[in-house]
Enzyme design. Structure first.
Site, short mmCIF file in Angstrom:
data_model
loop_
_atom_site.label_atom_id
_atom_site.label_comp_id
_atom_site.label_asym_id
_atom_site.label_seq_id
_atom_site.Cartn_x
_atom_site.Cartn_y
_atom_site.Cartn_z
N CYS A 163 -12.00 -7.89 11.71
CA CYS A 163 -13.30 -8.29 11.52
C CYS A 163 -14.25 -7.67 10.19
CB CYS A 163 -13.98 -7.68 12.70
SG CYS A 163 -14.35 -5.79 12.69
N GLU B 193 -2.63 -1.39 -5.14
CA GLU B 193 -3.85 -0.55 -5.56
C GLU B 193 -3.62 0.22 -6.64
OE1 GLU B 193 -7.01 2.25 -3.01
OE2 GLU B 193 -5.08 1.90 -2.46
N ASP C 5 0.90 -1.30 0.09
CA ASP C 5 -0.08 -0.03 0.10
C ASP C 5 0.81 1.17 -0.05
OD1 ASP C 5 -2.73 1.08 0.13
OD2 ASP C 5 -1.91 2.07 2.11
N CYS D 68 -11.55 -2.83 8.67
CA CYS D 68 -10.92 -3.63 9.62
C CYS D 68 -10.32 -4.79 9.11
CB CYS D 68 -11.49 -3.78 10.96
SG CYS D 68 -10.85 -4.82 12.00
N ASP E 6 -1.38 2.21 7.83
CA ASP E 6 -1.06 1.76 6.41
C ASP E 6 -0.71 0.22 6.34
OD1 ASP E 6 -0.64 4.32 5.88
OD2 ASP E 6 1.34 4.61 6.17
#
Ligand SMILES: [Zn+2]
Length: 402
Positions: free
Chosen positions: A328, A272, A188, A325, A353
């Protein structure tokens, strides 16, 4: 057994006064031919919806050389001029295929000039390179060896904004196989670091970066104070170009090391589509790594993955990687840019990050598993006005410089 690839090897060289003059003349002619052909093609396209082919533009070039005002075009090697027309042809093919914006004129002020020579326009003997219209070989600084028995098929000569001369030799090379691995990594564009990896590792900016940027700012201020057209302004402009070149060189070096390592250690690399994603992040914070650096990293990952048979997964820009997250799956409503660490309702504590990198990896692996949503790997240029686009539009498209 390794993989056979065409690979460009780039070196600095120091031209004699005569060679420098010949090359400058050639650069000027290349620009003129490219621009004139673009003008003709533009007129044909917008005036009559007619496409001019490469063969037709080549015939135009022959005609121009016969006119009195353009007779000087016949004085330089014709090969770089033909290559310029081929590059323009590629630029139009990309435009018509909606892969790139409409070709633009080459500005006289553009700092980088180049000329491409194919096999008929240079001689290669005992590791010495002599270009057409020259009597002596180029004084090349061989900073590393060419592959054994390499014979360059295309040679590109260029001069950057800092006045440095480079020659790039396209050769056949064998890429050794990379060790088999099942490892995968998400990468990232960090806000608090250069890049964050899903492994938890963060790669920070090189220490000299801040100092270099301060130097650049000073050189630019100095340039702004100089009177237009003065010798001092020219000197100041060169100084700015030199600082720019140093920053770019160091960055490229770092990105080469990083991309090589990621590709060597992993079978799958997930990134990305940051050319746009990065714009969404705060500019001052994200200055840590510019859009140009991201494009460069992605480009390196693309060709190195292809070389070593690794998978590069490029995820779409809308992916909410920072706010999700990784533990979860809850999406946080807001995540201000100054928040570097956050705690989810589930109790997980995230480095901003690294969490984003983990999400990228998970999403990347998910799309590979169901074969959905993965952008096909393109070996053609993307739209945008980057220097990389110009790189890939050359006849040697997709073949990286090392
Ligand atoms: Zn959570």
């Amino acid at each position: 057994m390794g993989r056979q690839v065409r690979r460009a090897f780039k070196f600095r060289f120091y031209p004699t006064g005569e060679q420098a003059a010949e090359l400058s003349r050639t650069f000027g002619c290349v620009r003129l031919v490219y621009n004139k052909a673009l003008e003709e093609r533009t007129r044909a396209w917008y005036g009559e919806q007619r496409r001019i082919s490469y063969v037709q533009s080549s015939a135009l070039l022959t005609q121009w050389k016969k006119t009195q005002e353009l007779a000087f075009l016949a004085e330089v090697s014709c090969v770089p001029l033909q290559q310029a027309l081929r590059h323009l042809q590629t630029a139009f093919a990309n435009f018509f295929a909606k892969r790139a914006a409409y070709p633009r004129f080459k500005s006289r002020k553009r700092s980088r000039c180049s000329a491409e020579y194919t096999r008929s326009a240079f001689t290669w003997r005992d590791g010495r390179l002599t270009l057409a219209k020259m009597t002596t070989p180029l004084d090349i600084r061989w900073s590393r060896p060419l592959p054994d028995g390499a014979e360059p098929t295309t040679v590109t000569v260029s001069r950057d904004g800092a006045g440095r001369w480079f020659v790039s030799l396209l050769c056949q090379d064998t890429i050794p196989a990379a060790p088999a691995t099942e490892a995968a990594v998400g990468v990232d564009a960090g806000i608090t670091s250069l890049v964050a990896l899903s492994t938890g590792e963060k790669i920070t900016n090189p220490r000299h970066e801040r100092r270099d940027h301060a130097r650049l700012a000073e050189a630019q201020r100095n340039l702004a104070r100089k009177a237009p057209g003065s010798a001092n302004r020219d000197k100041a402009r060169r100084k700015v170009a030199r600082v720019h070149a140093r920053i770019a060189d160091r960055r490229r070096d770092l990105l080469h090391k990083l991309s090589s390592r990621l590709v060597r250690e992993n079978q799958t690399v997930v990134i990305e589509d940051l050319a746009v994603g990065n714009l969404l992040k705060n500019r001052t914070l994200a200055r840590a790594i510019s859009d140009a650096a991201w494009r460069e990293l992605r480009f390196m990952l693309e060709y190195k993955c292809a070389w070593y048979g690794r998978d590069l997964v490029v995820l779409d820009r809308w992916f909410p990687s920072s706010k999700l997250c990784a533990a979860c799956g809850t999406i946080r409503g807001k995540l201000p840019l100054d928040v570097r660490e956050w705690t989810c309702e589930c109790g997980a504590v995230h480095d901003r990050d690294v969490n984003a990198a983990r999400n990228l990896l998970a999403a990347g692996l998910a799309v590979t598993a169901c074969g959905d949503g993965v952008r096909p790997q393109r070996d053609t240029p993307r739209t945008g006005h980057s220097s990389m686009k110009q790189e890939t539009q050359r006849a040697t498209a997709g073949i990286p410089h090392l």
